[in-house]
Every structure is written in C-alpha cells, then in structure tokens.
Design a protein around this motif. Structure first.
Motif, PDB file in Angstrom:
ATOM      1  N   UNK A  46       0.824  -1.215   0.000  1.00 24.80           N
ATOM      2  CA  UNK A  46       0.000   0.000   0.000  1.00 24.80           C
ATOM      3  C   UNK A  46       0.858   1.265   0.000  1.00 24.80           C
ATOM      4  N   UNK A  47       2.134   1.121   0.338  1.00 27.54           N
ATOM      5  CA  UNK A  47       3.021   2.277   0.320  1.00 27.54           C
ATOM      6  C   UNK A  47       2.782   3.207   1.492  1.00 27.54           C
ATOM      7  N   UNK A  48       3.405   4.364   1.440  1.00 26.19           N
ATOM      8  CA  UNK A  48       3.409   5.292   2.579  1.00 26.19           C
ATOM      9  C   UNK A  48       2.503   6.489   2.285  1.00 26.19           C
ATOM     10  N   UNK A  49       1.556   6.719   3.171  1.00 24.31           N
ATOM     11  CA  UNK A  49       0.696   7.906   3.065  1.00 24.31           C
ATOM     12  C   UNK A  49       1.441   9.116   3.611  1.00 24.31           C
ATOM     13  N   UNK A  50       1.225  10.272   2.991  1.00 18.84           N
ATOM     14  CA  UNK A  50       1.833  11.491   3.537  1.00 18.84           C
ATOM     15  C   UNK A  50       0.811  12.628   3.607  1.00 18.84           C
ATOM     16  N   UNK A  51      -0.464  12.279   3.740  1.00 18.70           N
ATOM     17  CA  UNK A  51      -1.462  13.339   3.904  1.00 18.70           C
ATOM     18  C   UNK A  51      -1.340  13.946   5.305  1.00 18.70           C
ATOM     19  N   UNK A  52      -2.179  14.925   5.593  1.00 21.54           N
ATOM     20  CA  UNK A  52      -2.020  15.662   6.846  1.00 21.54           C
ATOM     21  C   UNK A  52      -2.149  14.741   8.063  1.00 21.54           C
ATOM     22  N   UNK A  53      -3.110  13.825   7.992  1.00 22.80           N
ATOM     23  CA  UNK A  53      -3.275  12.889   9.112  1.00 22.80           C
ATOM     24  C   UNK A  53      -2.025  12.038   9.294  1.00 22.80           C
ATOM     25  N   UNK A  54      -1.459  11.570   8.175  1.00 27.95           N
ATOM     26  CA  UNK A  54      -0.272  10.721   8.261  1.00 27.95           C
ATOM     27  C   UNK A  54       0.938  11.500   8.772  1.00 27.95           C
ATOM     28  N   UNK A  55       0.994  12.775   8.474  1.00 25.17           N
ATOM     29  CA  UNK A  55       2.130  13.587   8.952  1.00 25.17           C
ATOM     30  C   UNK A  55       2.137  13.710  10.472  1.00 25.17           C
ATOM     31  N   UNK A  56       0.965  13.674  11.071  1.00 29.52           N
ATOM     32  CA  UNK A  56       0.835  13.572  12.533  1.00 29.52           C
ATOM     33  C   UNK A  56       1.516  14.693  13.300  1.00 29.52           C
ATOM     34  N   UNK A  57       1.587  15.880  12.699  1.00 29.89           N
ATOM     35  CA  UNK A  57       2.252  16.991  13.393  1.00 29.89           C
ATOM     36  C   UNK A  57       1.487  17.391  14.659  1.00 29.89           C
ATOM     37  N   UNK A  58       0.161  17.256  14.611  1.00 31.07           N
ATOM     38  CA  UNK A  58      -0.622  17.577  15.809  1.00 31.07           C
ATOM     39  C   UNK A  58      -0.279  16.628  16.955  1.00 31.07           C
ATOM     40  N   UNK A  59      -0.062  15.382  16.615  1.00 29.99           N
ATOM     41  CA  UNK A  59       0.284  14.397  17.648  1.00 29.99           C
ATOM     42  C   UNK A  59       1.639  14.724  18.270  1.00 29.99           C
ATOM     43  N   UNK A  60       2.595  15.078  17.438  1.00 29.11           N
ATOM     44  CA  UNK A  60       3.935  15.390  17.961  1.00 29.11           C
ATOM     45  C   UNK A  60       3.862  16.642  18.843  1.00 29.11           C
ATOM     46  N   UNK A  61       3.042  17.608  18.417  1.00 34.23           N
ATOM     47  CA  UNK A  61       2.840  18.807  19.242  1.00 34.23           C
ATOM     48  C   UNK A  61       2.157  18.458  20.558  1.00 34.23           C
ATOM     49  N   UNK A  62       1.159  17.568  20.496  1.00 31.05           N
ATOM     50  CA  UNK A  62       0.391  17.229  21.692  1.00 31.05           C
ATOM     51  C   UNK A  62       1.257  16.488  22.712  1.00 31.05           C
ATOM     52  N   UNK A  63       2.066  15.562  22.235  1.00 36.95           N
ATOM     53  CA  UNK A  63       2.790  14.668  23.147  1.00 36.95           C
ATOM     54  C   UNK A  63       4.024  15.336  23.753  1.00 36.95           C
ATOM     55  N   UNK A  64       4.746  16.112  22.941  1.00 38.81           N
ATOM     56  CA  UNK A  64       5.948  16.818  23.408  1.00 38.81           C
ATOM     57  C   UNK A  64       7.070  15.851  23.841  1.00 38.81           C
ATOM     58  N   UNK A  65       8.286  16.373  23.958  1.00 34.33           N
ATOM     59  CA  UNK A  65       9.412  15.548  24.417  1.00 34.33           C
ATOM     60  C   UNK A  65       9.115  14.900  25.767  1.00 34.33           C
ATOM     61  N   UNK A  66       9.435  13.608  25.878  1.00 33.85           N
ATOM     62  CA  UNK A  66       9.277  12.908  27.147  1.00 33.85           C
ATOM     63  C   UNK A  66       7.897  12.327  27.391  1.00 33.85           C
ATOM     64  N   UNK A  67       6.930  12.637  26.510  1.00 35.58           N
ATOM     65  CA  UNK A  67       5.584  12.088  26.699  1.00 35.58           C
ATOM     66  C   UNK A  67       5.440  10.716  26.073  1.00 35.58           C
TER      67      UNK A  67
END
Lengths: 514, 514
Positions: free
Chosen positions: A411-432
């Motif tokens: 199926x290969x790699x998705x790179x849409x906004x959901x797949x980029x997951x920038x919100x998740x990285x922002x939400x979790x932060x270092x150490x989370x």
C-alpha cells in the motif's frame, strides 16, 4: 481497460442472475494487491539487452523442441520458423513479434464478481500451493493426499482473507482415478469457494472438460466472452514443449482462457548454474511458448511464468528462498515488463520437511522477493512444504497470514495531513507518550497490520498457555477455520447441473490410475 | 578515502607488532558486504521534502529536551539554539548544518586488521544481538544471562563466517556487578575474538574505561588516531536526550570513537502510529543528536540510527518484521543518504518466544528489508529473540547462517561471458540436462549459496535421522562450534596488561548491582 471491466463487474454489472447466486454468508476477502510501491530491479539496461540478445540467439541457432506435435510444427512453419524434425529454430525477432498480440493484462472472472481479479500491471494476485502428492498436518503427519484433503484446502483458501484465488491442484487427490480427478477438483473449487480458479492441463480432453464445466457454472455465452480460468502450462526445461501441455494450451487459447506459460527450472539441472545463463534460457523458453500461444489464437491471454530455484550440488536437492533464485526472479520480472506481459513467479517456497524456522526463512525470502520483483500472479503463495512434495495444513494458514503483511507493505506510505501527525507530535511533546493521544485514538485500528496466527502475548501468559510454537498455533487455527466454514450459496439448478456434468463424465469411461 | 585506509591496513600496513599478534588459528570471516545492488526506496522526492520540512518544524517549534545537562545546554546556546529550561529549540536549518561535519563513512579498526570494517557508502557491516537480560537454549530453556553465556556468544560470533563484528552487550551478564560488567564484557570481546567491537555507554566513566582498555589493546597512539569502537547511544524517544547517554557520547566523540545515535521507537508508544509521523520524529531526533555529537567534537564519526518497530494495540507488545516497520526503515534509509551519513537499522527482530517459524518469518522480513534499505551497520543481525528480552543460542547460528544469503544477494548479477553460459546452452540442447556439462563442472562450487544449518536431505534420510526441526539442528551446531572453538592468539604482554587493567579497576570500588 481490464481495470475498468473488473470495477464495473465489481459494482454489480455482471447480471442479476449471478448477483442472486452470490454468497449470503461470505468471508471477507481482500481485493488483489494494487502496488503503490516501486519494483526492485537488479539488472542494468546493458545486462537486460545482453540477455535479450542471447535469448534470440538461442531461439535462432539452437531452437526449441515441439515433439510429437505435427500441428505445432506446421503452425511454426507457417509463421516463418525453420523446422527440422521436432526442432523449431525461430528467426531473431519473430517470437517477440508474435508475443505482441498477447494482452498486457486481463480480468479473470469469479462466480462472485467481487472476487474477480485483474492480472497484470502493478497488481499481484495470490493463489495457493499447486501440485503436491502428499499432505502433512500435526495430528496425521505426512501421507498421500486425498480428495477430502483437497476439499479442506479449498475451504481454507475460501476463508483466507489475503488469498484472492482458489488455485488449482491444491494437493493431488490420489484416491480418485487419474482420468477423473480433475472433475472432482473443479467441482470443489466451484462449489466450496466463490474465488477464481484454475483448469486442468493433464490432457487436452480434461482442459475441454474444464471449459465445459465453466460453461455450466457461468453460462456458455459468458465463458465465450470472458476469461474464467487461469491454468498452468509448464515447459519441460530445457526448451522442450510437451505435446500434452501444448494440447491443453491450445484448448484454453481457443476458448480465450488464460494460461501461465512457465519454465520449470532447478538451476544447474534444467538450466545453467549462472543467473544470467538461466535468465537467457527462461526468456528463450517463454518467448517460444507465448509466441506459440498466439499462433494457437491471437490475443489469447497468457502470463509469462518463471518457476526458478537453485540446487544443492551435494545432494541434488532443489533449494528454496536462496539469493540466486531471488536474482533470477528479479531479473525475470524486468524481462516480463519489457515484454509487456503479466508475470508469474515466487511463492511460499521452502525445502524444509516441517513448518519450522527453515520453512519460514525460506518462505519469507521468497514472498518478499515476489512482492518487490513485480510478480502479477503468485501461485504457491501459501501451503508449500518440502520442495513442493507436501501441502501443509499448518503452513497454509501461517503463510496466508503473512500475505497480509504483503498487502500492507504494498500500500506504500501515506503522507497526507493525518499521516504527517504533526498535531500528535505537538500534543505529546518531548518525554511524553503517544498511547492515549488523539491521533493514536483516531488511527490505531488501521495503523498496523496484525497477524491472526502469530503470538504477541506476554511471556508468562504464553508459558501458562503451554508455550506453544507457531505450528501448534496454526494447527488450532486450521481446526477452528474448518469448524467455522460455511459454504457460499449457489443457485440450486447450477449446483445440480454441475453434479450431473461430473456424474455423466465419470460414468462415460472406466477408472484409470495411470 | 576510508576505503583506501582499510585496504591499506588489510594488506598489512598496520605495523609488524600487530601482525605478529594475529591469530595463528583463524576462522574464516567474510569481508563486510559491499553492495552491488541498488537500494529500494518507498518515499517520493515530495514525501522526503515534506518530512524534512516537518522535522525542522519540530526542532524549531517544539524542540528537544536535554535534562540534567548544563554542559549540553550551554553548547546549544553557544551554537545559536533557543534554550528554555531543559528544552532546546533549534532554528530551521541549524541542526542539518551542524551535521555536515560528521564523516560520511569511517573505518573501524579491529585488532586483526583483516577484520577492519568500513561503515558507510554502499557497505553493510553485520553485528550480533545487543542487550537481552535473558538467554535461551534448547537444553536449559529461558534464564538470566551470565558472563559465561556472554563468552559463549562472543565465541560463536568469532566463528561465524558472515558476521563482521563482535558487537557489544551480546547478552547482559547479570551475575557480574553492574558497575564492573563492562570490564568483563570488553575483556571477552578483546581476547576471545579478533573482530571489531562496541564500548560501554551506561556511564561516562565506563565509556572512559572502554577507551583506556582500547589503548591497552591497540596502543595509545593508535587509538588517538583511529576509530576502534562503535558504541550505541539511544535517544529516549520522544525527543529526550538522557544525560548519561550524552555523557558517554561526549567521551567517545572527544576520543574520535564512533557512536550510533539512535531513536528507540515502538510506533504508537514513543512515536505517532503513522509512518510519515514516525519518520518526522526520527529525523528530528537524529538531527538533534548528531548535531550535538558535532558540538562535542567536530568531525566525530557517527551513524544515524533508527530502531523502529510497531506495536500490537491490543496487548501493547512491540511487534517485529511488520510492513510498517519496513516502511519506516526504507524511508529512514533515504533520509540518511540525503544527510550523507552512515545508517543503522534492522536486525534479526522477532517477537516469538521460541526460534520457530514466527521468529524466522519476522527475522527474514527484517533482514531482507535491512539489506535493501541501504543499512550500513546492522546491530542485532543474529540471535535476537522475544522482542529483545532473550539472546538465543540456536537463533544466533540460524540467523548468522541466513546472513550468508544476504552476502550472496548483495553481490548482484554477473553478466560476463562465463555467466552468460551460452556454451552450456549450446552443449546441453533442448531436452538435455546441465548436471554434468562443462560449465556446471567449472562453476558449481561457487554458483549457489549453501546453508550450514538448514536441512537439504532426502525425506527418508531426514526421517531416519530423527526428523529434526531447525532448532534441533541449530542446537547441534552450537555445541559443535563451541567444542571446535580456538582462541585467537594475542601477544602475552598485551593479554597480561588487559587482565591487570580489569583487575585494578575492579579492585578500586565495591560491587554494585544497582
């Protein structure tokens, strides 16, 4: 075009009658793989051109044999080849030119149109093991295969989500007369599954029986217009085209039914010990075989096959999942794409006697290589054991499970906004951690492929449950699947007509075990 | 340049003293893999650019943590980063710019210069499993690892033809004090093998001990000028750089010793559940970590690491050999090559509790992916079991055997006149066989990779010999290898000095098991 056809039928364009026949209780089957990944290529342009040049030299100077087959020799003579006894020498370029009328892809129809497959292009269709005279399971060990075993494998194939095709001789039912077992095998595929299947090739008359049974199942008009079988025509490597196989090919080609035209090569025995030499011979053989299919019937759908493996020079045993077999398969894929033809190769190959670690290393090597080499039709995709002498129940479900990983990888790699997951990285932060974050909650169900067979339990749980190995887990799964099996529904008149066809054919001649 | 250096030392340029130390009884070891095949790439240029852009956004907007590490924070401040508490926010482009001083490849020297490795470019260096607190074998089952187990693994690694590197913590010797076991581990690698090895990272002081022991082994001047260790610095994903690990990195960087700087990621726990999101975080982490290594010492040799796997969302268990882990590894390889840095990933990963079919499917998936993704340093290439909790003796030799297949595949396809084999095809003709032909006779010995573990025997022979599975065959091989083991020779003065170093260090402080 082929793609449009299958989608159309997939949406129910195949007629009300067939829709009504469709399974009420239906097990989920994944759509055939449409790769969203590149192919891996080991040969340079220069190497490919050299091999193509050498293959033409082989056809022109050495030629190929069509023994006991005056019709084939006449067709070759008419096409401009030099025929001397059984030997057919094909002028440089002629075979490739004849191959040009073979379609680059085709639709094989199933009685359930949702399970039609498109063979060619970026697609990969997965079919089970073909041909073993023995079966093995944990309880019964290794023994000659019977028709009852055959039916069990068809049921398992029907229930295997990642298997798109019911296959052909999933094991050789040795308890049924040789001249009649094709009828029982086809009957099993037609009635116990609704996936596409393969026809008989062991006699031209049995190929005709296969076409006629399909006419009963699909309707005569439908079969005249559509491909409903893909059958396996092996070449007797080196460069010999058996008259029985060629007769079956002729029957199928005339009926617009598809054939895999496939060298059967254990390197060092049926071909040179070198990769480039083997590829040269493979290409010469398929050029001759596919050209001949087009002499039988222009436009007949065919697949370029390549069953290739290496040999243990000490024992003479074929070896599987080896790097040399991979080189050849990757190279054959490149040659097939340059020919513009669908490609068959790879499978759940192994030499091991048991579904153990050896079997799995060898199989995984071959399955991965099959996916990345651009294979369009993978026969033997599950259940192969002991160099193809044995169909293994446990390995069937173990391999079929691994085929899910191929789907997910392809199926290969998705790179849409959901797949980029920038919100998740922002939400979790270092150490989370991501276990509970919104993105994980929203995506976890579809994020990862999950095995239905393998063990992911904590050590203590696993130990408490008996410390079971993969074979044992697979054995339980075979039992459960067979217990849960439900036959796909079928129009009673069709069912009766199929039964009558088999009964009439069986009554028409005495049993033969030769 | 690195390549020229290793060849020069390989030819004996390393000094007479070290040549005299070389093993008189030496087991054959293959040269590290120099790939003659392309890399497989799953990400498009657009996807790569997007991930690179997002990683810079993460560094700039979210930042990374360097807790309890005023020295690191000061270095970052001096380099132009925005430091707020433990949080370091790195302006877009700065980290990549700092990474530019890290070499694209380096030579790691072994005490036997024939076993030097070049890490980077098209090369692949294979090292064994690292870190498990348990061991397992057929006879003894699963148990806490001891120093005796450790020594056995070092011996097996020394005798494994396809393994280029002795590794580091091949298992965690739990019977030796935590504050002293690094001394015994290094002593074992230095004296029981002559392959390159890894240093301790569990305290900066232990990293210093590692450098000092190397000075005893190689000579102080040699160590000052050359890289003789590659050590593993894990990042606490997400985006936290532990002060102990950073302290060890600092010691090694100052001494020009190499480090793998590696996110340790179970997707869905330490990184987003999506492939693109995980790759974004991996890239941000390695950019920050490698930039920091260059702040410690410009030009220090480093490897971009990526330990990545997926998770079973039902149990929370890490899962291995999965398609998502493959996507991430292929993508990380592409990102590493764009950074111009050596790449570490993949290994003999599996979640299985036993060296069974599950273990082998998962391992083969990961090994094949590691080869095709362009990995330069593969830690855990053999012996990994049960998600890294267990070092398995049987799986060590099973996996090490499979590494031979990687070597053969990586060699690519020859197309010289001998490989074309046209004479063989002419000699054999249609219908013949190649077993006895001149080309086969001349080439059969080197034509095919041959396993030293797997079973290729006829069924009847195999059955007569007890119907052994792969684990049983591997168990016999472990026994035989350990029985056949012979220690590589070493200059007695060096041996004595190493023993004295360990004894002095051990005597200097009380045992601690904390």
């Amino acid at each position: 075009m082929a793609e449009a056809a299958v989608r159309k039928r997939g949406r129910g364009g195949g007629g009300a009658a067939r829709r009504a026949e469709r399974s009420a209780v239906s097990f989920e089957t994944a759509r055939f793989i449409e790769r969203n990944i590149p192919n891996f290529e080991v040969l340079t342009e220069e190497a490919l051109e050299l091999i193509e040049y050498n293959a033409e030299t082989v056809l022109e100077e050495i030629g190929v044999n069509f023994p006991d087959n005056p019709l084939a020799l006449q067709r070759w003579r008419d096409a401009g080849a030099d025929v001397d006894g059984d030997r057919v020498r094909i002028p440089r370029g002629l075979a490739r030119q004849l191959c040009a009328t073979a379609p680059s892809s085709y639709v094989q129809h199933a009685r359930n149109p949702d399970r039609n497959v498109v063979v060619g292009g970026k697609n990969l269709v997965l079919a089970p093991v073909y041909g073993p005279p023995f079966v093995r399971d944990m309880a019964g060990g290794r023994r000659y295969a019977t028709m009852e075993d055959f039916r069990k494998f068809v049921k398992l194939g029907y229930m295997s989500k990642w298997l798109h095709h019911s296959g052909g001789t999933v094991c050789e039912p040795t308890d049924v007369a040789v001249n009649k077992r094709h009828l029982d095998m086809l009957h099993a595929h037609m009635t116990l599954s609704d996936k596409p299947f393969m026809g008989s090739v062991t006699e031209p008359s049995r190929a005709r029986d296969s076409v006629e049974m399909c006419e009963v199942l699909f309707g005569k008009d439908f079969v005249a217009e559509n491909t409903v079988m893909t059958s396996l025509i092996n070449i007797n490597s080196p460069m010999t085209f058996d008259d029985v196989m060629m007769g079956a090919l002729d029957v199928y080609a005339q009926a617009n039914q598809a054939c895999i035209i496939s060298p059967f090569i254990v390197g060092g025995a049926m071909a040179p010990v070198s990769v480039a030499g083997t590829l040269t011979q493979v290409l010469a053989e398929v050029l001759a075989g596919i050209a001949y299919s087009q002499l039988c019937k222009k436009g007949a759908p065919v697949i370029m096959g390549a069953f290739v493996t290496s040999i243990d020079m000490n024992s003479g045993a074929p070896t599987f999942g080896t790097p040399e077999a991979s080189h050849i398969t990757y190279g054959a894929g490149q040659l097939a794409r340059r020919l513009g033809l669908p490609f068959r190769s790879a499978g759940s190959f192994c030499g091991s006697k048991l579904p153990d670690a050896q079997a799995a290393y060898e199989t995984a090597n071959s399955l991965n290589m099959g996916l990345l080499s651009g294979v369009n039709f993978m026969l033997h995709a599950c259940g192969w054991l002991e160099g193809g002498l044995v169909s293994s129940f446990e390995k069937f479900v173990m391999d079929a499970d691994q085929l899910g990983a191929l789907h997910h990888f392809a199926a290969g790699v998705q790179v849409d906004e959901n797949a980029q997951a920038m919100d998740a990285i922002r939400e979790v932060e270092p150490g989370g951690h991501y276990l509970g974050c919104a993105h994980t909650q929203a995506n976890f169900k579809s994020a990862f492929w999950k095995s239905d067979v393998l063990d992911y339990k904590p050590y203590e749980t696993w130990e408490d449950e008996g410390g079971r190995d993969t074979m044992t887990l697979a054995s339980r799964r075979v039992e459960k699947m067979l217990a849960d099996y439900q036959q796909p529904t079928m129009d009673p008149a069709t069912r009766e007509a199929l039964g009558a066809f088999v009964a009439t054919k069986k009554a028409a001649e005495p049993d033969s075990f030769m």
